[in-house]
Design an enzyme around this catalytic site. Structure first.
Site, PDB file in Angstrom:
ATOM      1  N   PRO A  29      25.780 -26.554  36.785  1.00 19.12           N
ATOM      2  CA  PRO A  29      25.226 -27.107  38.148  1.00 19.12           C
ATOM      3  C   PRO A  29      24.365 -28.223  37.687  1.00 19.12           C
ATOM      4  O   PRO A  29      23.983 -29.172  38.779  1.00 19.12           O
ATOM      5  CB  PRO A  29      24.392 -26.025  38.421  1.00 19.12           C
ATOM      6  CG  PRO A  29      24.562 -24.924  37.389  1.00 19.12           C
ATOM      7  CD  PRO A  29      25.570 -25.519  36.466  1.00 19.12           C
ATOM      8  N   GLU A  37      23.594 -17.885  31.803  1.00 17.84           N
ATOM      9  CA  GLU A  37      22.742 -19.126  32.038  1.00 17.84           C
ATOM     10  C   GLU A  37      23.321 -20.509  31.676  1.00 17.84           C
ATOM     11  O   GLU A  37      22.743 -21.442  31.786  1.00 17.84           O
ATOM     12  CB  GLU A  37      21.497 -18.722  31.127  1.00 17.84           C
ATOM     13  CG  GLU A  37      20.681 -17.697  31.575  1.00 17.84           C
ATOM     14  CD  GLU A  37      20.366 -17.840  33.293  1.00 17.84           C
ATOM     15  OE1 GLU A  37      19.905 -18.570  33.714  1.00 17.84           O
ATOM     16  OE2 GLU A  37      20.814 -16.483  33.761  1.00 17.84           O
ATOM     17  N   ARG A  73      46.773 -32.664  43.424  1.00 18.99           N
ATOM     18  CA  ARG A  73      47.230 -33.426  44.972  1.00 18.99           C
ATOM     19  C   ARG A  73      47.450 -34.843  44.874  1.00 18.99           C
ATOM     20  O   ARG A  73      47.910 -35.362  45.673  1.00 18.99           O
ATOM     21  CB  ARG A  73      46.677 -32.490  46.344  1.00 18.99           C
ATOM     22  CG  ARG A  73      45.118 -33.251  46.120  1.00 18.99           C
ATOM     23  CD  ARG A  73      44.373 -32.567  47.355  1.00 18.99           C
ATOM     24  NE  ARG A  73      44.703 -33.252  48.558  1.00 18.99           N
ATOM     25  CZ  ARG A  73      44.819 -34.629  48.986  1.00 18.99           C
ATOM     26  NH1 ARG A  73      43.901 -35.286  48.121  1.00 18.99           N
ATOM     27  NH2 ARG A  73      45.044 -35.105  49.939  1.00 18.99           N
ATOM     28  N   ASP A 133      44.199 -39.021  54.650  1.00 14.05           N
ATOM     29  CA  ASP A 133      43.004 -37.910  54.566  1.00 14.05           C
ATOM     30  C   ASP A 133      41.557 -37.975  55.040  1.00 14.05           C
ATOM     31  O   ASP A 133      41.304 -39.148  54.986  1.00 14.05           O
ATOM     32  CB  ASP A 133      42.790 -37.726  52.929  1.00 14.05           C
ATOM     33  CG  ASP A 133      43.682 -36.471  52.464  1.00 14.05           C
ATOM     34  OD1 ASP A 133      44.376 -36.106  53.220  1.00 14.05           O
ATOM     35  OD2 ASP A 133      43.834 -36.404  51.289  1.00 14.05           O
TER      36      ASP A 133
HETATM   37  C1  9D3 Z   1      20.346 -18.548  38.804  1.00 15.86           C
HETATM   38  C2  9D3 Z   1      20.487 -19.064  37.350  1.00 15.86           C
HETATM   39  N1  9D3 Z   1      19.934 -20.484  37.516  1.00 15.86           N
HETATM   40  C3  9D3 Z   1      18.498 -20.661  36.985  1.00 15.86           C
HETATM   41  C4  9D3 Z   1      17.563 -21.618  37.810  1.00 15.86           C
HETATM   42  C5  9D3 Z   1      20.716 -21.571  36.833  1.00 15.86           C
HETATM   43  C6  9D3 Z   1      22.158 -21.383  36.727  1.00 15.86           C
HETATM   44  C7  9D3 Z   1      22.828 -21.053  35.679  1.00 15.86           C
HETATM   45  C8  9D3 Z   1      24.384 -20.968  35.718  1.00 15.86           C
HETATM   46  C9  9D3 Z   1      22.873 -21.589  37.988  1.00 15.86           C
HETATM   47  C10 9D3 Z   1      24.305 -21.363  38.053  1.00 15.86           C
HETATM   48  C11 9D3 Z   1      24.849 -21.190  36.867  1.00 15.86           C
HETATM   49  C12 9D3 Z   1      26.471 -20.658  36.778  1.00 15.86           C
HETATM   50  N2  9D3 Z   1      27.134 -21.857  37.664  1.00 15.86           N
HETATM   51  C13 9D3 Z   1      28.000 -23.086  36.867  1.00 15.86           C
HETATM   52  O1  9D3 Z   1      28.523 -22.669  36.181  1.00 15.86           O
HETATM   53  C14 9D3 Z   1      28.653 -24.093  37.829  1.00 15.86           C
HETATM   54  C15 9D3 Z   1      28.278 -24.406  39.378  1.00 15.86           C
HETATM   55  C16 9D3 Z   1      27.148 -23.984  40.350  1.00 15.86           C
HETATM   56  O2  9D3 Z   1      26.631 -23.003  40.237  1.00 15.86           O
HETATM   57  N3  9D3 Z   1      27.188 -24.695  41.399  1.00 15.86           N
HETATM   58  C17 9D3 Z   1      27.872 -26.124  41.580  1.00 15.86           C
HETATM   59  N4  9D3 Z   1      28.859 -26.393  40.950  1.00 15.86           N
HETATM   60  C18 9D3 Z   1      28.882 -25.526  39.442  1.00 15.86           C
HETATM   61  S1  9D3 Z   1      29.832 -25.947  38.380  1.00 15.86           S
HETATM   62  C19 9D3 Z   1      29.609 -24.636  37.434  1.00 15.86           C
END
Ligand code: 9D3
Length: 270
Positions: free
Chosen positions: A100, A127, A165, A180
């Site tokens: 994220p 996490e 793709r 596209d």
């Molecule tokens: C609720 C947990 N959060 C704490 C504030 C942090 C968090 C840790 C791990 C939020 C999401 C994740 C797991 N997400 C991914 O591994 C992830 C992801 C995403 O959550 N949103 C958009 N793209 C991606 S790419 C990998």
């Protein structure tokens, strides 16, 4: 022959995950199935637990400093990467951590990846990964959007579909790719990384539950159809995603169509 235009070497994706079964179905459908069958892409799924060093196959541990949840340990991930690099020592790798905190996946990022020969996708859970993976192993950190997922597997699948793709020959229908939506970054196209949204599409029946298909589409006048589609695409973009228009170089025709759209919106409806 190392480089041959007729038989280009496939793009290789190595996915590292604790849920290898997650990928079985998507690999057997659509663009990934075809890309693999025709040798344009090679996808290998690796169970991170195979790179742990204890009999419980541990890959995670509690966070230093306390707090909830678990963090992926660095050793199994580094070991997995070292095993992959040992198998293809001459190759250049992109190591993409799905997280994220990453930069957003866009069409331009997908195009960039489509020019690589070997991409490792690291999917985490809980996490996330120990920060030393992000700092010293990953070459890229990518998010697929500003929403919370429980892990990176779906994001890895999204990256593979968006990239595969784009590989020559995979889609079979070069024309539909060029047209596209979101293909602004794809050369000479309509639609979203640096382009505009797609125009609406209709198929038979010409009238469905009292809702007719726009008449121009039935007219057989190709020039009028083209102009109508362009105007619809511009209007949709102007209404729903004006941000896409602000950085777009406009042709003379587009500027004129947009002016018509703005004027029509100003006119009071009678
Ligand atoms: C609720 C947990 N959060 C704490 C504030 C942090 C968090 C840790 C791990 C939020 C999401 C994740 C797991 N997400 C991914 O591994 C992830 C992801 C995403 O959550 N949103 C958009 N793209 C991606 S790419 C990998």
């Amino acid at each position: 022959m190392a480089h041959c235009a007729a038989f280009p070497s496939p793009v290789i994706f190595d996915v590292i995950t604790i849920f290898p079964d997650f990928f079985t179905s998507i690999l057997e459908h659509g663009v990934l199935k075809r890309g693999r069958a025709s040798g344009q892409v090679e996808i290998r799924i690796h169970d991170l637990r195979n790179f742990s060093d204890d009999r419980h196959r541990t890959v995670d541990d509690r966070p230093f400093g306390g707090g909830p949840g678990m963090v992926f340990k660095p050793e199994p991930i580094f070991r997995a990467l070292e095993a992959l690099k040992a198998e293809s020592p001459e190759e250049k790798f992109r190591v993409v951590l799905l997280s994220p905190q990453g930069r957003l996946l866009t069409q331009a990022v997908a195009e960039d990846f489509s020019r690589e020969q070997h991409i490792v996708l690291l999917s985490a859970r809980y996490e996330g990964v120990d920060e030393r993976v992000a700092e010293h192993l990953a070459t890229d950190e990518i998010s697929i959007g500003d929403y919370v997922l429980p892990g990176g597997e779906l994001a890895a699948a999204v990256v593979m579909e968006a990239v595969t793709r784009l590989l020559p020959g995979v889609l079979g229908n070069e024309e539909s790719r060029e047209q596209d939506s979101f293909a602004g970054a794809e050369s000479g196209s309509r639609g979203a990384a640096r382009g505009i949204l797609d125009c609406p599409h209709y198929t038979r029946p010409a009238e469905f539950r009292g809702w007719p298909v726009p008449e121009v589409l039935l007219s057989g006048n190709h020039e009028e159809v083209r102009r109508w589609r362009r105007r619809q695409a511009l209007e949709k973009t102007w209404r729903k995603r004006p941000d896409l228009l602000s950085n777009l170089p406009l042709s003379k025709e587009d500027a004129k169509l947009l002016e018509e759209i703005r004027q029509a919106a100003l006119e009071p409806t009678r």
